[in-house]
Design a protein around this motif. Structure first.
Motif, PDB file in Angstrom:
ATOM      1  N   UNK A  45       0.814  -1.223   0.000  1.00  0.00           N
ATOM      2  CA  UNK A  45       0.000   0.000   0.000  1.00  0.00           C
ATOM      3  C   UNK A  45       0.841   1.264   0.000  1.00  0.00           C
ATOM      4  N   UNK A  46       1.937   1.256   0.743  1.00  0.00           N
ATOM      5  CA  UNK A  46       2.795   2.445   0.787  1.00  0.00           C
ATOM      6  C   UNK A  46       3.432   2.722  -0.568  1.00  0.00           C
ATOM      7  N   UNK A  47       3.858   1.666  -1.255  1.00  0.00           N
ATOM      8  CA  UNK A  47       4.439   1.848  -2.583  1.00  0.00           C
ATOM      9  C   UNK A  47       3.415   2.378  -3.577  1.00  0.00           C
ATOM     10  N   UNK A  48       2.193   1.864  -3.493  1.00  0.00           N
ATOM     11  CA  UNK A  48       1.142   2.328  -4.388  1.00  0.00           C
ATOM     12  C   UNK A  48       0.759   3.772  -4.095  1.00  0.00           C
ATOM     13  N   UNK A  49       0.789   4.148  -2.837  1.00  0.00           N
ATOM     14  CA  UNK A  49       0.486   5.533  -2.478  1.00  0.00           C
ATOM     15  C   UNK A  49       1.531   6.477  -3.051  1.00  0.00           C
ATOM     16  N   UNK A  50       2.794   6.076  -3.007  1.00  0.00           N
ATOM     17  CA  UNK A  50       3.849   6.880  -3.626  1.00  0.00           C
ATOM     18  C   UNK A  50       3.642   6.944  -5.133  1.00  0.00           C
ATOM     19  N   UNK A  51       3.173   5.837  -5.721  1.00  0.00           N
ATOM     20  CA  UNK A  51       2.995   5.755  -7.164  1.00  0.00           C
ATOM     21  C   UNK A  51       1.887   6.684  -7.659  1.00  0.00           C
ATOM     22  N   UNK A  52       0.774   6.765  -6.915  1.00  0.00           N
ATOM     23  CA  UNK A  52      -0.357   7.581  -7.364  1.00  0.00           C
ATOM     24  C   UNK A  52      -0.275   9.015  -6.881  1.00  0.00           C
ATOM     25  N   UNK A  53       0.697   9.336  -6.047  1.00  0.00           N
ATOM     26  CA  UNK A  53       0.790  10.686  -5.477  1.00  0.00           C
ATOM     27  C   UNK A  53       0.773  11.796  -6.529  1.00  0.00           C
ATOM     28  N   UNK A  54       1.434  11.648  -7.681  1.00  0.00           N
ATOM     29  CA  UNK A  54       1.422  12.751  -8.653  1.00  0.00           C
ATOM     30  C   UNK A  54       0.069  13.020  -9.296  1.00  0.00           C
ATOM     31  N   UNK A  55      -0.903  12.090  -9.205  1.00  0.00           N
ATOM     32  CA  UNK A  55      -2.180  12.281  -9.900  1.00  0.00           C
ATOM     33  C   UNK A  55      -3.394  12.177  -8.991  1.00  0.00           C
ATOM     34  N   UNK A  56      -3.208  11.826  -7.737  1.00  0.00           N
ATOM     35  CA  UNK A  56      -4.345  11.548  -6.858  1.00  0.00           C
ATOM     36  C   UNK A  56      -5.257  12.746  -6.658  1.00  0.00           C
ATOM     37  N   UNK A  57      -4.735  13.966  -6.808  1.00  0.00           N
ATOM     38  CA  UNK A  57      -5.531  15.163  -6.573  1.00  0.00           C
ATOM     39  C   UNK A  57      -6.098  15.748  -7.860  1.00  0.00           C
ATOM     40  N   UNK A  58      -5.980  15.018  -8.955  1.00  0.00           N
ATOM     41  CA  UNK A  58      -6.574  15.445 -10.217  1.00  0.00           C
ATOM     42  C   UNK A  58      -8.076  15.121 -10.208  1.00  0.00           C
ATOM     43  N   UNK A  59      -8.867  15.793 -11.039  1.00  0.00           N
ATOM     44  CA  UNK A  59     -10.293  15.456 -11.140  1.00  0.00           C
ATOM     45  C   UNK A  59     -10.494  13.988 -11.497  1.00  0.00           C
ATOM     46  N   UNK A  60     -11.606  13.415 -11.034  1.00  0.00           N
ATOM     47  CA  UNK A  60     -11.858  11.988 -11.180  1.00  0.00           C
ATOM     48  C   UNK A  60     -11.723  11.500 -12.617  1.00  0.00           C
ATOM     49  N   UNK A  61     -12.311  12.216 -13.556  1.00  0.00           N
ATOM     50  CA  UNK A  61     -12.282  11.774 -14.949  1.00  0.00           C
ATOM     51  C   UNK A  61     -10.861  11.775 -15.498  1.00  0.00           C
ATOM     52  N   UNK A  62     -10.048  12.730 -15.067  1.00  0.00           N
ATOM     53  CA  UNK A  62      -8.663  12.781 -15.527  1.00  0.00           C
ATOM     54  C   UNK A  62      -7.860  11.634 -14.917  1.00  0.00           C
TER      55      UNK A  62
END
Length: 351
Positions: A45-62
């Protein structure tokens, strides 16, 4: 004497045949009844959280478009190069030319956001890792996005603005454009915006126009999505279903037919290489042109706003990851270039 020689020859041949047969039976006995299952190297989970960090705050559709397109890193590279070679195409004319390309609908959709597309090309190692993770740990990836949004909200960095609407539905955080026709891509430092610092992704290149120094979030120009509204792969056809933990395209669960990554889950079950969700599917190019055959009926329950997994001949995903920015990213994204900061990647004015 001749008879004795013939008898000895027959006896020797029989002995050799018997010995060969015994070795064959022994080898069969040593082999297990079925090959052991291949163990998938799942990310924590920690690795995946680091992986999605650059896009997690983008709008859902993006987020949906990015996850889907990350399963096609080869097409990401091609589309970004094509966009740089056609800087004069704008608005509806750009949409018409993109529609002719043999890319997956998700890759076509990202042409609306050239800075996002350029970032995925420049950080190709990260893009490949994201695609591989989404193929093999789809639910875990979607969960990681929600975990990071919760962290950003608790850190005081995720809130309603004039550019985007942030709402909570149960335990799910939904991000949508404040104006459905204008999409703003948030600019932030993915390693600082979530409160406690996160380890920087190895070799990460901070793409101009998408990242700022410090823990906050900023917004640049908006991207007008109305120009691509008449195409079946445009903005309004995508969303994230947080209830079912998948990407949605045209109100259906989107299934990627990319052959860039091995779906290790299906490999383990069937003892061979299979496409996502059991498909043996053909090459990505042959399937990218048609959009209606990709989706499967999707239940409407759960949270939607506003929508992939893949296959390959092993080792290719590692090849993309190893090549990363040095092979594909160099020399194309200078700060003042087409995707550079300021107005180079702007939305309304750029279109």
């Amino acid at each position: 004497m001749k008879l004795i020689k013939q008898s000895l020859s027959l006896l020797l041949s029989f002995c050799l045949l018997l010995a060969t047969a015994q070795e064959g039976f022994a080898a069969q006995d040593d082999q297990p009844g079925a090959p052991p299952p291949v163990q998938a190297a799942k990310q924590t989970p920690e690795q995946l959280q680091q992986l999605v960090a650059p896009i997690a705050l983008y709008p859902d559709a993006l987020v949906a478009q990015i996850l889907a397109a990350s399963t096609y890193p080869d097409q990401i590279v091609e589309a970004d190069r094509w966009l740089q070679q056609n800087p004069n195409l704008k608005g509806e004319e750009l949409g018409k030319e993109v529609d002719k390309q043999p890319w997956d609908p998700s890759v076509k959709a990202l042409v609306e956001f050239p800075s996002v597309l350029g970032n995925m090309d420049k950080n190709l190692s990260w893009t490949s890792s994201l695609g591989d993770a989404y193929v093999n740990q789809q639910q875990d990836v979607m969960n990681a996005v929600q975990v990071m949004r919760d962290r950003a909200e608790k850190a005081g960095n995720l809130k309603n603005t004039s550019q985007e609407k942030v709402s909570t539905q149960g335990q799910t955080i939904v991000i949508e454009p404040a104006n459905p026709e204008v999409v703003y891509v948030p600019e932030y430092d993915p390693w600082l915006v979530y409160g406690a610092p996160i380890g920087v992704w190895p070799g990460w290149y901070s793409y101009p126009g998408l990242f700022i120094g410090g823990p906050g979030i900023a917004f640049g120009f908006g991207f007008g999505v109305g120009f691509f509204g008449g195409f079946g792969w445009g903005w309004h056809h995508w969303g994230s279903d947080w209830h079912h933990h998948d990407v949605v395209f045209n109100h259906n669960t989107y299934i990627s037919h990319s052959r860039v990554f091995v779906n290790r889950n299906n490999f383990n079950r069937a003892g061979g290489f299979h496409g996502a969700n059991g498909f043996h599917g053909g090459g990505a190019r042959g399937l990218a042109g048609g959009q209606h055959g990709f989706a499967t009926p999707h239940a409407q329950a759960g949270t939607h706003s506003g929508a992939f997994s893949g296959f390959n001949h092993g080792g290719v995903s590692r090849g993309f990851s190893a090549r990363g920015q040095s092979s594909f990213g160099g020399g194309f994204h200078g700060g003042g270039g087409f995707h550079g900061g300021g107005g180079g990647h702007g939305g309304g004015g750029h279109r």
